[in-house]
Design a protein around this motif. Structure first.
Motif, short mmCIF file in Angstrom:
data_model
loop_
_atom_site.label_atom_id
_atom_site.label_comp_id
_atom_site.label_asym_id
_atom_site.label_seq_id
_atom_site.Cartn_x
_atom_site.Cartn_y
_atom_site.Cartn_z
N ARG A 196 0.81 -1.21 0.00
CA ARG A 196 0.00 0.00 0.00
C ARG A 196 0.85 1.26 0.00
N TRP A 197 1.96 1.23 0.69
CA TRP A 197 2.81 2.42 0.75
C TRP A 197 3.37 2.74 -0.64
N LEU A 198 3.82 1.73 -1.37
CA LEU A 198 4.34 1.97 -2.71
C LEU A 198 3.22 2.36 -3.68
N ARG A 199 2.02 1.87 -3.43
CA ARG A 199 0.91 2.28 -4.30
C ARG A 199 0.66 3.78 -4.17
N ARG A 200 0.69 4.28 -2.92
CA ARG A 200 0.52 5.71 -2.74
C ARG A 200 1.72 6.49 -3.25
N PHE A 201 2.89 5.95 -3.04
CA PHE A 201 4.11 6.65 -3.46
C PHE A 201 4.17 6.77 -4.98
N THR A 202 3.82 5.70 -5.69
CA THR A 202 3.89 5.73 -7.15
C THR A 202 2.73 6.48 -7.78
N SER A 203 1.77 6.95 -6.98
CA SER A 203 0.69 7.78 -7.52
C SER A 203 1.06 9.26 -7.52
N CYS A 204 2.26 9.58 -7.12
CA CYS A 204 2.71 10.98 -7.07
C CYS A 204 2.70 11.59 -8.47
N ASP A 205 2.18 12.81 -8.58
CA ASP A 205 2.09 13.48 -9.88
C ASP A 205 3.46 13.68 -10.52
N LEU A 206 4.49 13.86 -9.69
CA LEU A 206 5.83 14.09 -10.25
C LEU A 206 6.32 12.90 -11.07
N LEU A 207 5.95 11.69 -10.66
CA LEU A 207 6.39 10.51 -11.40
C LEU A 207 5.66 10.35 -12.72
N TRP A 208 4.41 10.81 -12.77
CA TRP A 208 3.60 10.59 -13.97
C TRP A 208 3.63 11.79 -14.92
N ARG A 209 4.20 12.89 -14.50
CA ARG A 209 4.19 14.08 -15.36
C ARG A 209 4.96 13.83 -16.65
N ARG A 210 6.14 13.22 -16.56
CA ARG A 210 6.92 12.95 -17.77
C ARG A 210 6.17 12.03 -18.71
N ILE A 211 5.52 11.00 -18.16
CA ILE A 211 4.76 10.07 -18.99
C ILE A 211 3.55 10.77 -19.61
N ALA A 212 2.91 11.64 -18.83
CA ALA A 212 1.73 12.34 -19.33
C ALA A 212 2.08 13.28 -20.49
N ARG A 213 3.20 13.93 -20.40
CA ARG A 213 3.58 14.85 -21.47
C ARG A 213 3.86 14.14 -22.78
N ALA A 214 4.20 12.86 -22.70
CA ALA A 214 4.42 12.07 -23.91
C ALA A 214 3.16 11.35 -24.36
N SER A 215 2.05 11.47 -23.61
CA SER A 215 0.81 10.77 -23.93
C SER A 215 -0.12 11.69 -24.72
N LEU A 216 -1.17 11.07 -25.27
CA LEU A 216 -2.16 11.82 -26.04
C LEU A 216 -3.23 12.40 -25.13
N ASN A 217 -3.48 13.67 -25.27
CA ASN A 217 -4.60 14.35 -24.61
C ASN A 217 -4.61 14.11 -23.10
N SER A 218 -3.49 14.37 -22.46
CA SER A 218 -3.38 14.19 -21.01
C SER A 218 -3.52 15.51 -20.25
N GLY A 219 -3.78 16.60 -20.94
CA GLY A 219 -3.96 17.88 -20.28
C GLY A 219 -2.71 18.72 -20.19
N PHE A 220 -1.62 18.31 -20.86
CA PHE A 220 -0.38 19.08 -20.86
C PHE A 220 -0.14 19.65 -22.26
#
Length: 546
Positions: free
Chosen positions: A212-236
């Motif tokens: 559970r701790w890693l599930r919350r830790f890996t939900s951090c926006d900082l970790l997903w921001r790089r992936i989101a910027r390379a994704s389609l229509n992610s709001g960036f």
């Protein structure tokens, strides 16, 4: 556990009483609640010779997993035993203890010799200091020196209570970082963030399944921001601006995969009885759409895939169909087929219309208090939005052909800067144009191409272009400001999705069949839904719940 009393020195007294015990019972529900029931058990041992002889029972310590059973057996045995029964109560307690201990060596301690009535009283006060009513000297003299046969069970019950309290606190505490485990989990969070930033989407998803701790830790926006910027229509946007900061980035990346794979659910929001040429705009949770010479405002339901049927507002004023409109500064600026421009306040009934062109007004845009309109009369005009100067033309631009689309540059220069392109064939009109930044813009039209222009590179040739596979006219386009591009075709209501990093079309969605073939006059999308306005229907593609 329940033991025999050792004979004391001879005296003139009668037979001495054996030793009994009292144990506290734990509540027979959840041990974690910490409630305990108290039970009392008394048992008699063998009669010893001498006056007031006292024997001490052997003390055993059952394990934690048997603590509850120990307390229950001790109380049951004490309830059955009586002061005149020889060895019956002690035997029951002993039998219960044997069931709990199950042959553990050293579980019974050596009995202590009776040391007289006074010593017996002191021992009682040590064993059960909280039960003075059972340890009063008078009562001890009347019944003889009493011993507690289930001391071992009571001690085990106390240990069980402590264990239950620890368990309860562990349950109530939020799951923190694991105390034991791989050395990776004991790293500082800043270093762990740096390591996880090199993981892709699939690896982060697997890491979130560890605990559970890693599930919350890996939900951090900082970790997903790089992936989101390379994704389609992610709001960036392309520059990294987050347009939807209130929505977790991880959730947006999940929905982005549906856009990439073309997974969606189609629906119809509105229907019309006669053919229309609708235009629409989105603002917050509201949809504005033109129908004939009206503009209607609807509110989305929470799912975003349906509308409240009753309009929030109706804006009228044109004598003919509304060709185009925009939302700016709490106003609706509309262009009509009657050659007029209408200005409506969204939250009031204020409406002004004025004659703007000699023929129908095809397009209009507004930015920074300035309105620009284009018409079939081959002119584009500039107007102020200020209430005291409405209808006063500030500037007229003469063109060589009909004006079908207009977009105001974010720099608001107000001057003719350049002409884009030089090799267009006759009739290659531009039906839609939009700025992405002060120096980049997109256009589409009759020649079936979408073109991307960068004013810093060249004004004579576009930077990149995408061709409609079926050679259909492209009526409208929309972009997320990053990688996704959506276009509406002139036949069969085909909506196409493009990844701007590749030439080929990503997905195509035909929204009409042959008898009802219709162009896509306007389309808009959010990170979860795409809306397309056709001649007879307003369609929605739901990418959040495909």
């Amino acid at each position: 556990m329940g033991s025999q009393g050792h004979p004391g020195p001879p005296g003139n007294g009668g037979p001495g009483e054996g030793e009994g015990g009292e144990a506290r019972k734990l509540q027979e529900g959840r041990v974690a609640r910490g409630k305990r029931r108290k039970g009392k058990g008394k048992g008699n041992g063998k009669a010893g010779a001498g006056q007031g002889g006292r024997g001490s029972g052997a003390e055993g310590k059952p394990g934690l997993q048997k603590a509850k059973e120990a307390a229950g057996l001790g109380a049951e045995a004490g309830a059955r035993a009586g002061p005149g029964e020889e060895g019956e109560g002690g035997g029951n307690v002993e039998e219960g203890a044997r069931r709990i201990v199950r042959g553990d060596e050293g579980s019974a301690g050596a009995g202590r010799e009776a040391r007289g009535r006074g010593d017996g009283k002191k021992e009682e006060w040590k064993v059960r200091p909280g039960r003075r009513e059972d340890a009063r000297p008078g009562r001890a003299q009347g019944r003889g020196a009493q011993a507690w046969g289930c001391i071992a069970g009571a001690g085990a019950a106390g240990v069980a209570v402590a264990a239950a309290a620890e368990e309860e606190s562990a349950v109530r505490e939020p799951a923190g970082r694991p105390a034991a485990g791989p050395a990776l989990l004991r790293l500082p969070e800043e270093l762990l963030l740096l390591i996880c930033s090199y993981l892709d989407m699939r690896a982060l998803g697997r890491l979130a399944q560890v605990c559970r701790w890693l599930r919350r830790f890996t939900s951090c926006d900082l970790l997903w921001r790089r992936i989101a910027r390379a994704s389609l229509n992610s709001g960036f946007t392309r520059l990294g601006t987050d347009l939807m900061a209130s929505v977790p980035v991880k959730e947006r990346v999940k929905v982005s995969q549906n856009w990439r794979l073309g997974r969606c659910r189609e629906g119809i929001l509105l229907k019309w009885r006669c053919s229309q040429m609708p235009w629409m705009q989105l603002e917050g949770d509201s949809l504005y759409i033109s129908q004939a010479n009206f503009i209607l405002a609807y509110q989305f339901r929470p799912d975003g895939a349906s509308l409240n049927r009753r309009p929030l507002g109706v804006f009228a004023g044109h004598d003919e169909d509304v060709c185009h409109f925009v939302l700016a500064n709490s106003h609706i600026i509309s262009a009509g087929g009657d050659g007029k421009i209408g200005v409506h306040k969204i939250h009031s009934t204020f409406t002004v219309k004025y004659s703007a062109h000699e023929q129908e007004v095809n397009c209009v845009d507004c930015r920074g208090g300035i309105i620009v309109s284009g018409s079939r009369d081959r002119t584009a005009k500039v107007w102020p939005l200020a209430s005291g100067r409405l209808g006063q033309c500030l500037h007229t631009i003469q063109t060589e052909d009909r004006v079908w689309s207009i977009a105001i540059s974010p720099v608001l220069s107000g001057q003719l800067m350049m002409h884009l392109g030089s090799d267009f064939p006759p009739g290659a009109g531009v039906l839609d144009v939009m700025y992405e930044s002060p120096s980049t813009l997109l256009s589409c039209g009759y020649d079936t191409y979408v073109r991307y222009w960068d004013l810093r590179a060249s004004v004579r040739k576009c930077v990149m272009e995408w061709e409609e596979p079926h050679d259909s006219t492209l009526y409208c386009l929309q972009t997320d400001g990053n990688h996704l591009l959506a276009t509406g075709s002139s036949y069969y209501g085909v909506v196409r999705l493009w990844d701007r990093r590749q030439r080929a079309c990503l997905h195509a969605f035909p929204l009409t069949s042959t008898p009802l073939s219709s162009p896509v006059y306007c389309l808009r999308f959010t990170t979860k839904h795409l809306y397309a306005a056709l001649s007879y229907n307003l369609h929605v593609l739901d990418f959040q719940n495909p």
